[in-house]
Motif scaffolding. Structure first.
Motif, PDB file in Angstrom:
ATOM      1  N   TRP A   1      19.125  71.496   2.388  1.00 28.88           N
ATOM      2  CA  TRP A   1      17.756  71.916   2.111  1.00 28.88           C
ATOM      3  C   TRP A   1      17.164  72.617   3.326  1.00 28.88           C
ATOM      4  O   TRP A   1      17.453  72.260   4.473  1.00 28.88           O
TER       5      TRP A   1
ATOM      6  N   LYS B   1      21.216  75.839 -10.143  1.00 30.28           N
ATOM      7  CA  LYS B   1      21.870  76.818  -9.274  1.00 30.28           C
ATOM      8  C   LYS B   1      23.333  76.414  -9.151  1.00 30.28           C
ATOM      9  O   LYS B   1      23.653  75.243  -8.927  1.00 30.28           O
TER      10      LYS B   1
ATOM     11  N   LEU C   1      14.186  75.050  -5.922  1.00 28.78           N
ATOM     12  CA  LEU C   1      15.632  75.233  -5.861  1.00 28.78           C
ATOM     13  C   LEU C   1      16.020  76.377  -4.923  1.00 28.78           C
ATOM     14  O   LEU C   1      17.131  76.404  -4.381  1.00 28.78           O
TER      15      LEU C   1
ATOM     16  N   VAL D   1      17.325  70.803 -10.302  1.00 29.39           N
ATOM     17  CA  VAL D   1      16.148  70.057  -9.868  1.00 29.39           C
ATOM     18  C   VAL D   1      15.167  69.989 -11.025  1.00 29.39           C
ATOM     19  O   VAL D   1      15.076  70.914 -11.853  1.00 29.39           O
TER      20      VAL D   1
ATOM     21  N   GLN E   1      16.835  65.147  -8.594  1.00 30.61           N
ATOM     22  CA  GLN E   1      17.951  66.056  -8.379  1.00 30.61           C
ATOM     23  C   GLN E   1      19.136  65.582  -9.215  1.00 30.61           C
ATOM     24  O   GLN E   1      19.370  64.379  -9.334  1.00 30.61           O
TER      25      GLN E   1
ATOM     26  N   VAL F   1       9.901  68.338  -6.210  1.00 28.39           N
ATOM     27  CA  VAL F   1      11.150  67.914  -6.854  1.00 28.39           C
ATOM     28  C   VAL F   1      11.036  66.446  -7.254  1.00 28.39           C
ATOM     29  O   VAL F   1      10.950  65.560  -6.404  1.00 28.39           O
TER      30      VAL F   1
END
Length: 749
Positions: A267, A253, A300, A288, A279, A276
């Motif tokens: 988050w 993203k 994500l 992720v 990262q 996850v």
């Protein structure tokens, strides 16, 4: 191969990927063939490698090494035809493999035409040194035309020599038919497979002669494409299909602002979801990694990326258009533009200034940013393990991917293996390296496990390297006899090459050599003007731009051919006959225009509400003229028929030429009727096919293509159907409605 220093690798990446058209004439072909004798592809299962270009199996199957990427343009088939023709091969036993990375496969047709004449020789010399494998600019067949035929002819020579020695007969008494060597006098015959090992042990002859066109049996015909069966049966492997053992999945993203910077990740529940595994954070993105793409994607969605956009730059489409207008007026526009003249003869500005206003014709045009919208999502799979790197990616420049991997991971070039599967659409998008660079970052944290990074459609549309937004203005002067006395074309827009190279290595994102793609399709026209000038104001934008199918030709042809139509109307002349009048000293162009108009029955009557338009464009050494029939009902435009005449020198695979013209026309129609990337407050407003839509099958017109084989030097074909479609369509809309549309996408009020 020794490990490159960082400086040398930077030089190679910086200088090896200059220019959008990526085109040079084929040179030193025999030297490349001789080099191919020292480099041979890996062999297995009884294969015998003759040189870098081909292998033969005991059953006489011929495996052609194709150093260009297949992305739907038919290059696997056409390049294999070059080899099969010189060998008089049995086409049913011809196969292809994606060639390994080697300088012998470098696309030496890939730099020269993208550079202005003063630096073209330097670009050619650079291409010879670097040996970069790349696919773009409709150069694949042009580049392979000499070396691949010569390599096959040299293999033919040693096969015949081996047979002659074994049978104790003169070579001149031997012939080949469908991979079988024959001696008519004795009745002896044997297959390629029987002679392969002994023949491959011989040295290449010092000189070979390739076939004359009159002797062709395969070239000029239309055998079934070699990739059709795999694709039809769902067996073809694209980058997204790769499944190495232990594969993990990642998605990414970006912050929404173009050229912005990621400052914070928040988050939803304070911490990442349990799915996850890792990262990875970049300058403007977060990735992720999880055990499936779905879990990575859903995880994500819980991340909010906080960041800022670029300051003091163009942040909205309306603002950009207004500032472009200022530049065309000769002002700074807030850009400090670099102004260059790409074509000039006579004294156009002086003549125009001395011409009364009533005898001057002026018009302005514009095109928006466009995404590539390749159907296969962007993806790259990487494994870093035991000091070696494997990269699986649909890409248009495997040599650059190898250099990038070596520099990024810190290994020698020969420790990097680049696997290039089929590309699910390229259009220049897979020349960009951002997804590959992100995949390297992800693979560094997975402890040797492979990871496949996939961009969502939304990320691709909103963070593409776009075809640039460009504006222009024309001024033409008429003499006292109503003839054209001067033509001045002013263009404003960013440099695609500078943007692409800047993402690869900012150190080499300079303004020299000048980016000729800015003026492709505008600076060199077949129409004779006593006084002519084409200049370009290059501006820097925060929006990343990239090579897009036919590059500068895609918008400059729209500008030029629409204005030519406006001149015809102003002079009360038929647009087709007006072009013929201008082309009276250009017989090759005139023949193509005549062929298109004749096939389209230019003068035939049309129903009420219909219109017919014509446009001509030369690009990538080929000439295409299109005639479009449209029906306009209210605000709706229905394209009924597209008739094209194309001269690419020689149509080596006529059916594929027709397919490429139709495909390119659909791509161009999509852009002309639908394509529009807009910015508001620094954020791209489109996100998926719901608001960046493509032509549907039901919307596609009837296509007819006439091939004009002029015998001129070989031209490209994959991109030449894009430039003339938008102006032909716009001219047809004018013929139907009397309304001249000067901006894309076309919108009737």
């Amino acid at each position: 191969m020794a490990k490159f220093s960082k400086t040398k690798r930077a030089f190679l990446i910086g200088t090896g990927v200059v220019g959008g058209a990526l085109v040079i004439g084929t040179t030193l072909a025999w030297r490349r063939v001789a080099g191919a004798q020292s480099f041979k592809p890996p062999v297995k299962d009884g294969e015998t490698a003759f040189n870098a270009w081909l292998k033969i199996l005991p059953d006489s199957t011929i495996i052609v090494q194709v150093p260009r990427q297949e992305m739907g343009q038919g290059v696997f088939t056409t390049l294999a035809m070059l080899v099969a023709e010189e060998l008089d091969a049995d086409w049913s036993k011809v196969r292809v493999e994606q060639a390994h990375i080697s300088a012998v496969y470098g696309n030496t047709t890939a730099l020269g035409d993208s550079a202005p004449a003063p630096v073209q020789a330097a670009m050619i010399a650079t291409a010879r040194v670097l040996g970069v494998q790349m696919t773009g600019g409709s150069t694949s067949t042009r580049d392979g035309w000499e070396p691949m035929r010569m390599a096959a002819a040299s293999a033919r020579s040693v096969l015949l020599a081996t047979a002659a020695a074994k049978w104790n007969v003169p070579v001149v008494e031997l012939s080949i038919e469908k991979s079988v060597v024959k001696h008519v006098g004795s009745g002896k015959s044997a297959t390629f497979g029987e002679f392969a090992q002994a023949a491959a042990a011989l040295s290449l002859p010092s000189k070979v002669t390739v076939k004359a066109q009159k002797d062709w049996r395969i070239l000029g015909s239309s055998p079934a494409r070699l990739d059709v069966v795999e694709k039809t049966l769902g067996m073809a492997q694209f980058g997204i299909d790769v499944r190495p053992e232990g594969l993990l999945y990642a998605t990414v993203k970006h912050i929404p602002f173009v050229s912005g910077v990621l400052q914070e990740v928040r988050w939803k529940n304070g911490t990442p979801p349990k799915d996850v595994l890792y990262q990875v954070r970049g300058d403007n993105w977060l990735a992720v990694i999880s055990t499936s793409y779905w879990s990575a994607k859903k995880s994500l969605e819980e991340a909010e990326l906080i960041g800022g956009g670029a300051t003091g730059t163009v942040l909205s489409s309306d603002q950009l258009n207004a500032r472009y207008k200022e530049v065309l007026d000769g002002k700074d526009g807030g850009f400090s533009p670099i102004r260059r003249t790409f074509g000039e003869y006579g004294k156009a500005e002086k003549v125009i200034a001395a011409t009364p206003a009533a005898q001057r014709i002026e018009a302005a045009y514009s095109v928006p940013f466009l995404a590539h919208a390749a159907m296969e999502p962007l993806n790259c799979t990487v494994q870093i393990k035991d000091g070696k790197v494997d990269v699986w990616a649909g890409n248009q420049a495997p040599t650059v991917v190898q250099w990038l991997a070596a520099g990024n991971v810190g290994v020698a070039n020969d420790a990097v293996t680049v696997h290039t599967p089929y590309l699910g659409g390229g259009f220049g998008r897979r020349f960009d390296i951002e997804v590959i660079r992100q995949a390297f970052a992800c693979a560094k944290v997975t402890n040797g496990k492979p990871v496949q990074l996939i961009w969502s459609r939304e990320q691709d549309i909103q963070h593409d390297a776009y075809r640039p937004a460009v504006s222009c203005r024309f001024t033409a002067a008429l003499d006292d006899k109503n003839g054209l006395s001067a033509w001045h074309h002013r263009v404003v827009g960013p440099s695609v090459s500078k943007s692409v190279i800047g993402r690869m290595n900012p150190l080499f994102a300079g303004d020299f050599p000048p980016d000729k793609t800015n003026a492709d399709g505008a600076a060199e026209l077949p129409y004779p003007f006593a006084n002519f000038k084409c200049d370009h104001a290059q501006v820097d934008l925060p929006v990343p731009t990239g090579y897009w199918r036919s590059v500068g030709n895609s918008y400059n042809a729209f500008f030029v051919e629409t204005f030519v139509d406006e001149l015809a109307v102003a002079l009360k002349k038929d647009p087709y006959l007006f072009r013929l009048e201008l082309l009276k000293d250009q017989p090759r162009f005139a023949k193509v225009v005549d062929a298109a108009a004749s096939a389209a029955q230019w003068s035939s009557a049309l129903p009420k509400g219909w219109g017919r338009g014509i446009a001509l464009a030369e690009s990538f050494k080929s000439i295409a003229c299109m005639v479009v029939d449209v029906e306009v009902v209210g605000k709706d435009v229905k394209v009924h028929r597209v008739v094209t005449a194309v001269d690419c020198g020689m149509a080596l695979h006529p059916d594929n030429v027709k397919a490429q013209i139709s495909g390119a026309a659909i791509y161009g129609l999509t852009a002309a009727l639908k394509g529009n990337i807009t910015l508001k407050d620094g954020i791209v407003q489109q996100s998926n096919f719901n608001d960046y839509s493509l032509m549907s099958m039901a919307e596609c017109p009837q296509f007819e293509t006439v091939i004009v084989n002029s015998g001129a030097a070989l031209g490209g074909i994959g991109e030449v159907g894009v430039p003339p479609i938008a102006p032909a369509l716009g001219n047809a809309i004018y013929a139907a409605t009397g309304t001249r549309l000067r901006s894309l996408p076309f919108r009737l009020a």
